[in-house]
Design a protein around this motif. Structure first.
Motif, PDB file in Angstrom:
ATOM      1  N   ALA A 108     -49.674  42.509 -28.427  1.00 55.63           N
ATOM      2  CA  ALA A 108     -50.683  42.367 -29.484  1.00 55.63           C
ATOM      3  C   ALA A 108     -51.463  43.647 -29.755  1.00 55.63           C
ATOM      4  O   ALA A 108     -52.705  43.675 -29.690  1.00 55.63           O
ATOM      5  N   SER A 109     -50.740  44.710 -30.055  1.00 51.08           N
ATOM      6  CA  SER A 109     -51.372  45.939 -30.530  1.00 51.08           C
ATOM      7  C   SER A 109     -50.310  46.798 -31.190  1.00 51.08           C
ATOM      8  O   SER A 109     -49.116  46.507 -31.108  1.00 51.08           O
ATOM      9  N   ALA A 117     -53.892  44.455 -20.658  1.00 54.19           N
ATOM     10  CA  ALA A 117     -54.140  43.015 -20.630  1.00 54.19           C
ATOM     11  C   ALA A 117     -55.022  42.485 -21.750  1.00 54.19           C
ATOM     12  O   ALA A 117     -54.950  41.299 -22.070  1.00 54.19           O
ATOM     13  N   ALA A 118     -55.871  43.312 -22.353  1.00 50.61           N
ATOM     14  CA  ALA A 118     -56.846  42.787 -23.316  1.00 50.61           C
ATOM     15  C   ALA A 118     -56.859  43.573 -24.629  1.00 50.61           C
ATOM     16  O   ALA A 118     -57.912  44.030 -25.081  1.00 50.61           O
ATOM     17  N   PRO A 119     -55.710  43.729 -25.288  1.00 49.79           N
ATOM     18  CA  PRO A 119     -55.672  44.569 -26.490  1.00 49.79           C
ATOM     19  C   PRO A 119     -56.444  43.995 -27.674  1.00 49.79           C
ATOM     20  O   PRO A 119     -56.982  44.769 -28.480  1.00 49.79           O
ATOM     21  N   ALA A 201     -55.946  49.079 -22.620  1.00 46.55           N
ATOM     22  CA  ALA A 201     -56.882  47.973 -22.839  1.00 46.55           C
ATOM     23  C   ALA A 201     -57.054  47.213 -21.535  1.00 46.55           C
ATOM     24  O   ALA A 201     -56.333  46.259 -21.253  1.00 46.55           O
ATOM     25  N   ALA A 202     -58.016  47.639 -20.743  1.00 44.03           N
ATOM     26  CA  ALA A 202     -58.203  47.061 -19.414  1.00 44.03           C
ATOM     27  C   ALA A 202     -58.623  45.601 -19.485  1.00 44.03           C
ATOM     28  O   ALA A 202     -59.259  45.159 -20.458  1.00 44.03           O
ATOM     29  N   MET A 203     -58.271  44.851 -18.464  1.00 35.35           N
ATOM     30  CA  MET A 203     -58.702  43.464 -18.350  1.00 35.35           C
ATOM     31  C   MET A 203     -60.225  43.386 -18.419  1.00 35.35           C
ATOM     32  O   MET A 203     -60.929  44.262 -17.906  1.00 35.35           O
ATOM     33  N   LEU A 204     -60.749  42.352 -19.051  1.00 36.77           N
ATOM     34  CA  LEU A 204     -62.198  42.211 -19.181  1.00 36.77           C
ATOM     35  C   LEU A 204     -62.849  42.013 -17.816  1.00 36.77           C
ATOM     36  O   LEU A 204     -62.338  41.303 -16.959  1.00 36.77           O
ATOM     37  N   GLY A 226     -66.142  40.686 -30.254  1.00 41.96           N
ATOM     38  CA  GLY A 226     -65.021  40.842 -29.332  1.00 41.96           C
ATOM     39  C   GLY A 226     -65.088  39.925 -28.120  1.00 41.96           C
ATOM     40  O   GLY A 226     -64.168  39.934 -27.289  1.00 41.96           O
ATOM     41  N   MET A 227     -66.132  39.134 -28.008  1.00 41.95           N
ATOM     42  CA  MET A 227     -66.284  38.176 -26.903  1.00 41.95           C
ATOM     43  C   MET A 227     -66.333  36.730 -27.398  1.00 41.95           C
ATOM     44  O   MET A 227     -66.583  35.812 -26.605  1.00 41.95           O
TER      45      MET A 227
END
Length: 312
Positions: A108-109, A117-119, A201-204, A226-227
């Motif tokens: 997804a980017s 993990a968090a794109p 895109a690091a994990m949250l 974004g949250m």
């Protein structure tokens, strides 16, 4: 094409459904084990497992995909191609080389940007105006394989991560079918990624959720978008966490400490950002309570102008 599908999260479900609707031979589905979920911590199946079982497909749930037993089980399904979408584990070389068509992934980017993990979250939090989905050949290095196809999507100024997630999941399903068609015809062109342009895109983390009112109003709004709806951006008020939802920038130059509430009315709660501009909040959620429009929230909570929000 005979396919083994590896996926876990909601993002992967439209791809699995698209494969079935397009008539591909789904030999089996590999997903993560059931995990404790919710306040009761009861075991809950991943979304992909629920979808696969509803389709009557065989489901494998190895704790570690690298285990020899898991690899052998997949081999026995005799796939022509492995399709990986939001699975959650890196695949070993033995799986990547198992099938005639190899292993492809929907990410997804617009790779090489936002590997990891968090794109979707990170694209909105960073204020990007465009993102998309990519299909690629999987390698042992995370999200670094040769690109096959890409599809772009504009990120609207008020779009939340939940809204963008659903749009990209649909885009990914279509791109996957187009990719498999090219592969079946021998027309899938491999485009190496530019390593110099790669971002991660690091994990949250929990600290990503905490609002720093010293940041600009636009940066704060991007964080809130974004949250939403998960995990939620928060500040603190009267010793409790206060989640902030549905916010926009209100241009201005308020001379007040960042985090100060300067106005409250039926339209929202106006809070000063680090650049003096306003963050107009339309929904709030006090710890342990429901998510409410500001008008409803203020009926039961005395949050008045002059209040300074923030966590110690």
């Amino acid at each position: 094409m005979r396919i083994v599908f590896l996926g876990t999260a909601d993002f992967a479900v439209p791809c699995l459904q698209a494969l079935r609707e397009a008539g591909h031979d789904l030999a089996g589905v590999v997903t993560q084990p059931d995990r404790p979920k919710g306040r009761g911590k009861r075991l809950a199946p991943p979304p992909v497992k629920e979808t696969a079982q509803a389709m009557g497909l065989a489901v494998l749930q190895p704790e570690k995909i690298k285990d020899p037993e898991a690899i052998e089980q997949i081999k026995e399904l005799n796939p022509e191609c492995l399709v990986v979408v939001a699975y959650g584990q890196l695949l070993p070389k033995s799986l990547l080389e198992m099938t005639p068509y190899g292993c492809i992934n929907v990410h997804a980017s617009l790779l090489p940007r936002y590997r990891g993990a968090a794109p979707i979250h990170r694209a909105i939090m960073d204020g990007c105006q465009e993102t998309g989905v990519t299909t690629m050949f999987v390698t042992e290095k995370l999200d670094a394989g040769d690109i096959i196809l890409q599809s772009k999507r504009v990120i609207e100024p008020d779009m939340t991560v939940g809204e963008l997630h659903d749009l990209l999941a649909g885009d990914g399903a279509k791109l996957l079918l187009d990719t498999l068609a090219l592969m079946a015809e021998g027309k899938a062109v491999r485009k190496p990624q530019e390593e110099a342009e790669a971002t991660y895109a690091a994990m949250l983390r929990r600290e990503d959720e905490l609002i720093d009112w010293q940041r600009t109003a636009q940066e704060i709004v991007n964080q809130i978008r974004g949250m939403d709806p998960w995990p939620g951006a928060y500040t603190c008020w009267q010793g409790k966490n206060l989640k902030i939802w549905k916010a926009t920038v209100r241009p201005g130059n308020w001379e007040a400490m960042p985090g100060t509430v300067v106005n409250t009315d039926d339209h929202g709660l106006l809070i000063v950002g680090g650049d003096g501009q306003g963050v107009l909040v339309r929904e709030l959620q006090l710890q342990g309570k429901k998510r409410l429009a500001v008008k409803e929230f203020l009926k039961g909570n005395s949050l008045v102008p002059g209040t300074i929000l923030g966590c110690d």
